[in-house]
Design a protein around this motif. Sequence first.
Motif, PDB file in Angstrom:
ATOM      1  N   GLU A   1     -90.279  64.460  37.434  1.00 46.30           N
ATOM      2  CA  GLU A   1     -89.635  65.516  38.214  1.00 46.30           C
ATOM      3  C   GLU A   1     -90.531  65.969  39.369  1.00 46.30           C
ATOM      4  OE1 GLU A   1     -87.913  70.077  37.623  1.00 46.30           O
ATOM      5  OE2 GLU A   1     -88.487  68.862  35.876  1.00 46.30           O
ATOM      6  N   ARG A   2     -91.829  66.170  39.075  1.00 49.28           N
ATOM      7  CA  ARG A   2     -92.747  66.621  40.126  1.00 49.28           C
ATOM      8  C   ARG A   2     -92.953  65.531  41.177  1.00 49.28           C
ATOM      9  NH1 ARG A   2     -94.880  69.123  35.504  1.00 49.28           N
ATOM     10  NH2 ARG A   2     -95.127  71.385  35.724  1.00 49.28           N
ATOM     11  N   LEU A   3     -92.957  64.277  40.753  1.00 49.72           N
ATOM     12  CA  LEU A   3     -93.120  63.195  41.716  1.00 49.72           C
ATOM     13  C   LEU A   3     -91.954  63.168  42.692  1.00 49.72           C
ATOM     14  CD1 LEU A   3     -94.717  60.756  42.709  1.00 49.72           C
ATOM     15  CD2 LEU A   3     -93.476  59.343  41.054  1.00 49.72           C
ATOM     16  N   LEU A   4     -90.741  63.350  42.202  1.00 47.56           N
ATOM     17  CA  LEU A   4     -89.566  63.373  43.074  1.00 47.56           C
ATOM     18  C   LEU A   4     -89.607  64.568  44.018  1.00 47.56           C
ATOM     19  CD1 LEU A   4     -86.757  62.361  40.548  1.00 47.56           C
ATOM     20  CD2 LEU A   4     -87.649  60.987  42.423  1.00 47.56           C
ATOM     21  N   ARG A   5     -90.224  65.663  43.552  1.00 49.26           N
ATOM     22  CA  ARG A   5     -90.280  66.865  44.378  1.00 49.26           C
ATOM     23  C   ARG A   5     -91.250  66.697  45.545  1.00 49.26           C
ATOM     24  NH1 ARG A   5     -92.175  71.526  40.893  1.00 49.26           N
ATOM     25  NH2 ARG A   5     -90.318  70.889  39.763  1.00 49.26           N
TER      26      ARG A   5
END
Length: 521
Positions: free
Chosen positions: A477-481
């Motif tokens: 999730e953080r990588l996509l953000r």
Amino acid sequence: MLGTLTAAWNRVFAVLGRVSMYRLVYLALAALAVVSLLLSFFDLVGPEPLQLVVTLVVLAAVCAGVDAAAQRVLNLPWRIESSLITAHILLFVLRPTLELTGLAGIAIAGAVASLSKYVLAWRGRHIFNPAAVGATVLTLLSLAWPALGASSWWVGTPALAGPVILLGIAVLVRTEKLRVVTGFVVIAVAVAVVRTSVQYQEAGLDIELLDILWPVLWSSPFLFLGAFMLSEPLTLPPRRWQQFTVAAVVGVLAGWPLPVGDITLGQERALLVGNLVAFAFALRTAVRLTLVSRAQPTATVRELTFRVHDRLSFRPGQYLELEVPHRHPDARGTRREFSIASAPADLPMLKVAFKDGDSSKPQSSFKKALAAVGEGDRLAITGVWGDFLLPTRDTAPILMVAAGIGVTPFVSQLRHARLAGQDRDIVLVYVASDAGDLAYRDEIEASGARVIVFTRTRPENLPDHWQWAQGVRLDAERLLRVVPDIAARHAYISGPAGLIADLAPALERARSITTDAFSGY
């Protein structure tokens, strides 16, 4: 579902990575020998129990003796696993016997196999699979003296197919050759099925393809040949496409043996031809090095700088295998793989970096030996491998994800791009425990790449194109953000298998994914 399978696969890889390649191959072959011995009591394999035991004793004694003598003469460290691996492979390739003349032939094959490592070699690296050389020489001698015996490949039997597959997969996962060997098996089986079908048609017989397929698959030696002989890293070229080419050549020749005089290009001869193709792709050499200096980029990272004395070529992102001979090596052996931290333009100087482990835990014999290497001491590179390579098209957008020392191959790639004047669109996501653990900051900053840092503490004096993500925990999730345009990028990730598994749901959106998992040294 895919993320769960990826996580499980990477956990298996991490476990196998704790055992040296040589030790794992030996243990797998030894287990297969035990299984064969048990099956022999029920007449499920060709040899009898006593034949298996006596033949293995003769092979082990001869291979170990010849290796020990040769390595003493050449002043090389003796690796008992190498001798036992050769002996066990020949056990399954030759015809076990109790006849004195047959045992003499088996001893000759073992001696020739061991000697070939030193005689049929190029700059310290053998060119051919030793067991294939020994079996071929014995087959040729049997033309004049049939009593000596010849290769029989009795391992190709339905009773051993299951054990060979299970143990072979363990070896192939460790050596990262599962796809290559799978390709070989598919080609060899397909060619063998076509050949058998043609033979039936020429004989005027009609038979269903499935009736041909299953005997060829379960009763042929293709599974053993691929898992334990073709997969040998020392006789494979460094690039994956080259390895697939070799696998295809061996598969065709093994599936449809061609007559050459009084013999055919059977399994071992097909492998020898493949070894020659591999040698033509890349002249495998033991490259001599001298340690020039040691450095400590961070509190936990160690850097070694070497001067290269022989011809060496590599591409940014590849890794080398470094041999540090020492007495009484543990289960992981005398060789270890290190990503190259320098660029090809830096040669003859070469840099590798690694993380220094927890001092409270027992050190491996390799780590102790490497720590004892002083400036001016000689070591050797025993190979350069890897397909962790950036796209050849400079305009392709790139995402790099590095955890800790996993940044090393990216340092090589970023430095190479800067020295070559390439203007690549690169985003580097760099994960480390603390700000002080960010290695190679100056080199990464000089590259001009956009960098997103995941650390518990805020790094000081961040350049304009660097961003602190405020947290060491990186998940999908953080990588996509932080990288919203991941779908337009080619993703490269270098770090522990667990991180690769955690990021799988996000990385699957990228245009392509290339991983470089490591389990430490």
